[in-house]
Design an enzyme around this catalytic site. Structure first.
Site, PDB file in Angstrom:
ATOM      1  N   ASP A   1      40.658  23.665 114.390  1.00  0.00           N
ATOM      2  CA  ASP A   1      42.110  23.552 114.200  1.00  0.00           C
ATOM      3  C   ASP A   1      42.497  24.463 113.043  1.00  0.00           C
ATOM      4  O   ASP A   1      41.637  24.897 112.267  1.00  0.00           O
ATOM      5  CB  ASP A   1      42.535  22.106 113.926  1.00  0.00           C
ATOM      6  CG  ASP A   1      41.905  21.523 112.667  1.00  0.00           C
ATOM      7  OD1 ASP A   1      40.684  21.726 112.491  1.00  0.00           O
ATOM      8  OD2 ASP A   1      42.606  20.885 111.869  1.00  0.00           O
TER       9      ASP A   1
ATOM     10  N   GLU B   1      40.576  18.789 111.035  1.00  0.00           N
ATOM     11  CA  GLU B   1      40.161  18.953 109.633  1.00  0.00           C
ATOM     12  C   GLU B   1      41.342  19.234 108.728  1.00  0.00           C
ATOM     13  O   GLU B   1      41.449  18.698 107.625  1.00  0.00           O
ATOM     14  CB  GLU B   1      39.141  20.110 109.530  1.00  0.00           C
ATOM     15  CG  GLU B   1      38.432  20.167 108.183  1.00  0.00           C
ATOM     16  CD  GLU B   1      39.079  21.082 107.154  1.00  0.00           C
ATOM     17  OE1 GLU B   1      38.572  21.137 106.035  1.00  0.00           O
ATOM     18  OE2 GLU B   1      40.102  21.738 107.457  1.00  0.00           O
TER      19      GLU B   1
HETATM   20  C1  LIG Z   1      38.050  24.161 102.431  1.00  0.00           C
HETATM   21  C2  LIG Z   1      38.593  24.080 103.845  1.00  0.00           C
HETATM   22  N1  LIG Z   1      38.516  25.343 104.469  1.00  0.00           N
HETATM   23  C3  LIG Z   1      40.018  23.620 103.800  1.00  0.00           C
HETATM   24  O1  LIG Z   1      40.891  24.443 103.668  1.00  0.00           O
HETATM   25  N2  LIG Z   1      40.246  22.321 103.904  1.00  0.00           N
HETATM   26  C4  LIG Z   1      41.536  21.716 103.818  1.00  0.00           C
HETATM   27  C5  LIG Z   1      41.328  20.274 104.177  1.00  0.00           C
HETATM   28  C6  LIG Z   1      42.429  19.356 103.840  1.00  0.00           C
HETATM   29  C7  LIG Z   1      42.687  18.778 102.659  1.00  0.00           C
HETATM   30  N3  LIG Z   1      43.733  18.001 102.839  1.00  0.00           N
HETATM   31  C8  LIG Z   1      44.085  18.112 104.070  1.00  0.00           C
HETATM   32  N4  LIG Z   1      43.275  18.921 104.679  1.00  0.00           N
HETATM   33  C9  LIG Z   1      42.100  21.858 102.413  1.00  0.00           C
HETATM   34  O2  LIG Z   1      41.338  21.892 101.454  1.00  0.00           O
HETATM   35  O3  LIG Z   1      43.336  21.928 102.276  1.00  0.00           O
END
Ligand SMILES: C[C@H](N)C(=O)N[C@@H](Cc1c[nH]cn1)C(=O)O
Length: 515
Positions: free
Chosen positions: A139, A204
């Site tokens: 996603d 994610e």
């Molecule tokens: C580190 C990863 N690629 C990423 O960007 N994860 C997101 C996950 C997330 C956190 N809150 C909601 N989704 C992020 O760190 O923003």
């Protein structure tokens, strides 16, 4: 035997018992043969990967073309299509593939919406081999051309060796690189050195809804024989490759202020009503000071203190402050020295305000008093903070600040994501295997870094399976994840695929062990 004991005995396969019995020249020749055979295999694999580069780019183009934005419910059909496409690719490679139903999510208006299924796959089932589980997601964050992209975010565009498109780096190319790594072994009729499992999800970017429960449910089945978990969902710190041993968590909040029954003319009603937006901005301004101090009581007190060892590690990392300024396009940063900057990006919490729903944000000058506004902000959290505690601290604090305003409007605070931070021991033999793989491909040691972003499921993997996790990023330091013009370079995509084939071999040299 614990890994510490393995470490004391030499960490990797040492063949000590054979050495006791054989004479040294014979053993050396055997070892030379083994290492030469592997070097030959690596060279073949690397050549195969180089010569299939265009196919890999085309595969990424097909995946980027799917607007698998998990935060937009209107795009849910695309997300389902993305999961089907991922499953199909793994099936065509002969994997044992399942699309696991993880139920539904409840939307703010109470409606239920099917979550994208989780793809699980397995290649190899040899009980004499170690088993790794690769986690990734397909996603993406939202993206629109009018946000300021130079190219269509869903049409992968190659400019000077950089592949631009939403999700290119986060996380479609790394997932494909892992798949291509397995495919390369298959295509060359080389036995996979370890059994490889995949867990690929589609939520994610919105906190991995439904995945925790699936991992708990499959702990004694799919995950029972997994020895190590590998995640490649982050980026390097500089041009130097990196291994990541920590991520921050994230608590994401909605703060809604509701007042009049509908939007009002600011000339006609301004001055007579207490405006929800004024209340909202007022309470948001109490979250963090201009110099970055979090003002919510209890948050700073929970943070694990920076140890001398950590300070030393940060001190030794190559990090160019001027480069960081250029990359972000700012002329002044929060801190002027490397250790403070790294520590505040990786292992101290921070508050970010992301947006206000209901606010007028189109070009032009609408003179309106919005009746209901919802702020979206998040707190990146670190050991030893706890999402349940953060939820209470933030909710109590905002209500107390709001009460002091004596406003007739109504405040509602909701925490919609509560993802925990994750931390590993970079001295673990798994990281030694990672270093060996990086050295083979990039001819340099990796940086050992932490990640300021969040992999919401990392901590659950660790807590539920009790297995060690390594994060092995292939994203570049300037990939622009979540922002305009996200890209991955061909170099990182292709060399990253070589890194993964190499790491599978290096892991196979470890002994069966647990956390
Ligand atoms: C580190 C990863 N690629 C990423 O960007 N994860 C997101 C996950 C997330 C956190 N809150 C909601 N989704 C992020 O760190 O923003």
């Amino acid at each position: 035997m614990s890994w510490q004991q393995h470490k004391a005995r030499g960490e990797r396969h040492t063949h000590t018992s054979s050495r006791d019995k054989m004479n040294v020249p014979v053993l050396s020749s055997i070892l030379l043969l083994i290492s030469t055979a592997h070097a030959f295999q690596y060279t073949e694999l690397a050549q195969y990967i180089d010569s299939h580069q265009e196919e890999y780019v085309e595969a990424l183009r097909d995946w980027v073309a799917i607007e698998s934005d998990s935060s937009n419910v209107l795009k849910r059909a695309e997300l389902h299509r993305m999961m089907d496409m991922t499953a199909q690719k793994l099936r065509l490679m002969g994997g044992t593939v399942e699309l696991v139903d993880i139920g539904e999510q409840e939307l703010p208006d109470g409606q239920m919406l099917a979550l994208p299924k989780v793809v699980t796959a397995q290649f190899g089932n040899d009980s004499n081999k170690l088993t790794v589980c690769v986690y990734g997601h397909v996603d993406v964050q939202p993206a629109k051309l009018e946000d300021g992209w130079a190219t269509d975010p869903y049409n992968l565009t190659d400019i000077n060796g950089n592949l631009y498109g939403r999700g290119a780096s986060d996380n479609k190319a790394p997932v494909l690189a892992w798949i291509h790594a397995v495919e390369a072994y298959q295509a060359l009729n080389m036995e996979l050195p370890v059994n490889v499992k995949f867990v690929i999800e589609g939520m994610e970017e919105t906190g991995s809804n439904g995945l925790d429960a699936m991992i708990v449910a499959q702990r004694d089945t799919f995950f029972s024989d997994v020895d190590y978990i590998i995640i490649s969902d982050c980026g390097w710190l500089s041009r130097r490759p990196a291994l990541t041993y920590g991520t921050r968590g994230n608590c994401y909040f909605f703060a809604e202020v509701e007042g009049p029954k509908q939007d009002l003319h600011s000339g006609v009603y301004g001055g007579s009503v207490i405006e929800p937006m004024t209340d909202l901005i007022g309470i948001l301004d109490t979250l963090i000071s201009p110099s970055g101090t979090i003002l919510i009581p209890g948050i700073r007190e929970a943070v694990a203190p920076l140890s001398d060892d950590e300070w030393k590690m940060y001190q030794d990392i190559q990090f160019d402050i001027e480069n960081h300024k250029n990359k972000t396009g700012v002329n002044q940063l929060m801190y002027n020295n490397k250790v403070d900057l790294l520590a505040h990006m990786w292992r101290y919490p921070t508050v970010s305000i992301h947006g206000i729903e209901g606010a007028f944000s189109d070009p032009g000058t609408k003179t309106v008093i919005p009746a209901k506004v919802t702020a979206k902000f998040s707190i990146r959290q670190v050991p030893n903070m706890d999402p349940a505690m953060v939820k209470k601290q933030v909710t109590d604090y905002l209500h107390s600040v709001f009460a002091k305003r004596k406003s007739p409007n109504k405040l509602k605070v909701t925490m919609v994501i509560g993802a925990k931070p994750w931390l590993a021991d970079p001295q673990h033999p798994l990281y030694e295997a990672g270093k060996a793989a990086v050295n083979r491909v990039f001819k340099t040691d990796p940086d050992l870094i932490r990640e300021g972003g969040t992999i919401p499921i990392a901590r659950t993997f660790q807590d539920v399976t009790r297995k060690s996790i390594i994060m092995m990023p292939i994203g570049g330091f300037d990939d622009g994840m979540h922002s305009q013009n996200e890209k991955i370079s061909r170099y990182n995509y292709i060399e990253g695929t070589k890194l993964f084939v190499s790491f599978l071999y290096e892991v196979s040299q470890l002994k069966k062990t647990s956390v």
